[in-house]
Write an enzyme that holds these catalytic residues in place. Structure first.
Site, PDB file in Angstrom:
ATOM      1  CB  THR A   1      17.518 -63.024   2.196  1.00 21.56           C
ATOM      2  OG1 THR A   1      16.244 -62.835   2.803  1.00 21.56           O
ATOM      3  CG2 THR A   1      18.330 -61.772   2.393  1.00 21.56           C
ATOM      4  CB  THR A   2      13.370 -61.157  -0.961  1.00 19.95           C
ATOM      5  OG1 THR A   2      13.125 -62.445  -1.551  1.00 19.95           O
ATOM      6  CG2 THR A   2      12.674 -60.083  -1.763  1.00 19.95           C
TER       7      THR A   2
ATOM      8  CE  LYS B   1      17.284 -51.809  18.008  1.00 13.99           C
ATOM      9  NZ  LYS B   1      18.348 -52.630  18.559  1.00 13.99           N
TER      10      LYS B   1
ATOM     11  CG  HIS C   1      21.159 -49.067  21.066  1.00  8.47           C
ATOM     12  ND1 HIS C   1      19.805 -49.167  21.255  1.00  8.47           N
ATOM     13  CD2 HIS C   1      21.620 -50.338  20.912  1.00  8.47           C
ATOM     14  CE1 HIS C   1      19.457 -50.447  21.268  1.00  8.47           C
ATOM     15  NE2 HIS C   1      20.539 -51.177  21.048  1.00  8.47           N
TER      16      HIS C   1
ATOM     17  CB  THR D   1      17.838 -59.106  27.819  1.00 13.57           C
ATOM     18  OG1 THR D   1      16.975 -59.931  27.031  1.00 13.57           O
ATOM     19  CG2 THR D   1      18.117 -57.827  27.073  1.00 13.57           C
TER      20      THR D   1
ATOM     21  CB  THR E   1      19.482 -50.618  13.278  1.00 13.81           C
ATOM     22  OG1 THR E   1      18.238 -51.198  12.875  1.00 13.81           O
ATOM     23  CG2 THR E   1      19.195 -49.583  14.354  1.00 13.81           C
TER      24      THR E   1
HETATM   25  C1  LIG Z   1      18.678 -54.064  18.171  1.00 15.10           C
HETATM   26  C2  LIG Z   1      20.152 -54.324  18.019  1.00 15.10           C
HETATM   27  C3  LIG Z   1      20.660 -54.877  16.844  1.00 15.10           C
HETATM   28  C4  LIG Z   1      19.751 -55.431  15.787  1.00 15.10           C
HETATM   29  O1  LIG Z   1      19.178 -54.423  15.040  1.00 15.10           O
HETATM   30  P1  LIG Z   1      17.771 -54.731  14.308  1.00 15.10           P
HETATM   31  O2  LIG Z   1      17.739 -53.737  13.221  1.00 15.10           O
HETATM   32  O3  LIG Z   1      16.723 -54.540  15.360  1.00 15.10           O
HETATM   33  O4  LIG Z   1      17.833 -56.131  13.825  1.00 15.10           O
HETATM   34  C5  LIG Z   1      22.026 -54.942  16.669  1.00 15.10           C
HETATM   35  N1  LIG Z   1      22.874 -54.509  17.619  1.00 15.10           N
HETATM   36  C6  LIG Z   1      22.425 -54.012  18.791  1.00 15.10           C
HETATM   37  C7  LIG Z   1      23.402 -53.548  19.798  1.00 15.10           C
HETATM   38  C8  LIG Z   1      21.049 -53.913  19.034  1.00 15.10           C
HETATM   39  O5  LIG Z   1      20.608 -53.471  20.191  1.00 15.10           O
END
Ligand SMILES: *Cc1c(COP(=O)(O)O)cnc(C)c1O
Length: 441
Positions: free
Chosen positions: A284-285, A255, A224, A370, A252
């Protein structure tokens, strides 16, 4: 009737009913995103007799709107034209394409590490990396923040190693557990830099100090924060000047960078080990060239440009200020996430439904598991693509919803609706939020 008396169908139906009874059955909103008009999108109600409507999205994790950025779209289109749609194989068998090699170089540079490794998602990055890293250290003890994300928990579980939870962001507790483990045992500290539901930030400097003092390895999830914090978008650890002291950084591409995929960056031996041992990486691909080229364009752009970050913080501060002025109960934090507390699953869903059907505003309710029961909320994520008029509309809509559902307001008292627009216009987030000043500069 056959010989078997098990009613398979009813078992699934009963499982679904349990969720419905607990008010945590998830209903997805059918949204057609519009790259040119984000955060506006077309929402199609489930009932086919109802008209599609234009709504404003206020809960997207495309935090900076990079999914629709011109450079990012151009990179994806160019890669499709050049390389086609698929990767054609796993990384090991014909699927290591040039764009992914280049992206890994870009990500290693972003975090100042030897190497990086890209996975099909952030979720898979945590599963693959935490499980392999911990498993390869004999008798490893994993020290995990109590609020770590599901993907980290799954990775830790898969490692088969012993795990101890430290109370969320509680440094005294972490230190206690480090001492208890003793100097001879391998220790891996796993945490997030920015927790996505409360929007609070980990004391990363202090964690690094403790890790050095007690000779532990550090693994941080910056999902994040990457793209959004730090002078080049390297995340909270970059902003705090401790990126070099973190052993494994996970992020990631889905996001702040607006696409799809996840990664780790670390020293060469760690990355090579994960590359070589993690089944969820090996079997995995590879992500397709277009997705990877788009991510690289977003990463490169946000290394150079601070405009999106500054405007993102500005809009977050403005939104918080306006909601607070209207007496709406937001949770305080120093990040871009605006948790608006409801505290009841049914009311949270009702508030979300009213926002959508009466006000054309889409904010998904966040319920258990959540977040904890009793802390259900609307999680609002302002982006640089929202403007002052969007904020004014949001506040007016929320005040109406709060009144309709008889939800409690907090200090100060409710400001008459006609004054809200003036308040929003008058806000100076630079003054109101000194902690935002740094990021906005
Ligand atoms: C969304 C999230 C992930 C997973 O990331 P994706 O790319 O959406 O699979 C991992 N860690 C945290 C803290 C997240 O909020």
């Amino acid at each position: 009737m056959g010989l078997c008396s098990i009613n398979y169908q009813s078992q699934f139906e009963a499982a679904i009913d349990r969720l419905k009874n607990e008010n945590r059955y998830r209903v997805f909103a059918n949204l057609e995103r519009d790259a040119a008009r984000f955060p506006t999108a077309t929402w199609r109600p489930d009932d086919p007799s109802e008209q599609a409507r234009q709504v404003t999205i206020w809960c997207s994790n495309d935090y900076l709107g990079m999914g629709g950025h011109g450079k990012v779209r151009a990179a994806a289109i160019d890669a499709i034209e050049k390389h086609g749609v698929g990767a054609g194989g796993t990384r090991n068998i014909s699927g290591t394409h040039q764009p992914i090699v280049q992206l890994e170089v870009e990500l290693a540079d972003l975090h100042g590490k030897d190497s990086a490794l890209v996975f099909t998602s952030g979720w898979i990055s945590n599963l693959a990396s935490l499980s392999v890293i911990a498993e390869l250290m004999p008798n490893c003890l994993i020290l995990s923040d109590a609020l770590n994300h599901n993907s980290m928990i799954e990775g830790i579980r898969r490692s088969g190693c012993e795990k101890k939870l430290w109370r969320h962001n509680d440094m005294a507790h972490l230190e206690e557990l480090l001492i208890e483990a003793g100097p001879d045992r391998a220790k891996l500290i796993a945490f997030e830099s920015l927790y996505s539901m409360d929007g609070d930030i980990a004391p990363v400097g202090r964690i690094v100090e403790l890790a050095k003092k007690y000779n532990a390895l550090t693994y941080v999830d910056e999902v994040h924060a990457v793209g959004m914090y730090g002078p080049r978008g390297g995340g909270i650890c970059e902003r705090e000047g401790v990126m070099g002291s973190i052993d494994i950084i996970e992020g990631t591409l889905a996001k702040g960078y607006g696409g799809l995929g996840g990664y780790i960056a670390a020293n060469a031996a760690i990355v090579d080990a994960v590359r070589s041992y993690a089944p969820s990486f090996i079997f995995t691909t590879t992500l397709p060239p277009a997705v990877v080229a788009a991510a690289r364009a977003a990463v490169r752009h946000l290394k150079e440009s601070g405009d999106e970050r500054a405007r993102h913080q500005h809009m977050a501060a403005l939104t918080k200020h306006a909601l607070r002025a209207a007496g709406l109960p937001i949770m305080q934090n120093s990040s871009h996430i605006v948790p608006l507390m409801v505290g009841d699953a049914e009311l949270c869903k009702a508030a979300s439904d009213l926002l959508l059907t009466r006000h054309d505003i889409y904010i998904q309710p966040i319920n258990y598991p959540t977040v904890d029961i009793g802390t259900e909320r609307l999680r609002i994520t302002p982006t640089p693509r929202h403007d002052e008029a969007h904020v004014a509309e949001l506040v007016e809509a929320l005040v109406d919803v709060w009144r309709t559902l008889d939800l409690p307001f907090v200090e100060p008292q409710v400001i008459p609706l006609r004054r809200l627009r003036a308040i929003v216009d008058a806000v100076d987030p630079q003054c109101a939020y000194p902690e935002m000043k740094k990021a906005a500069e």
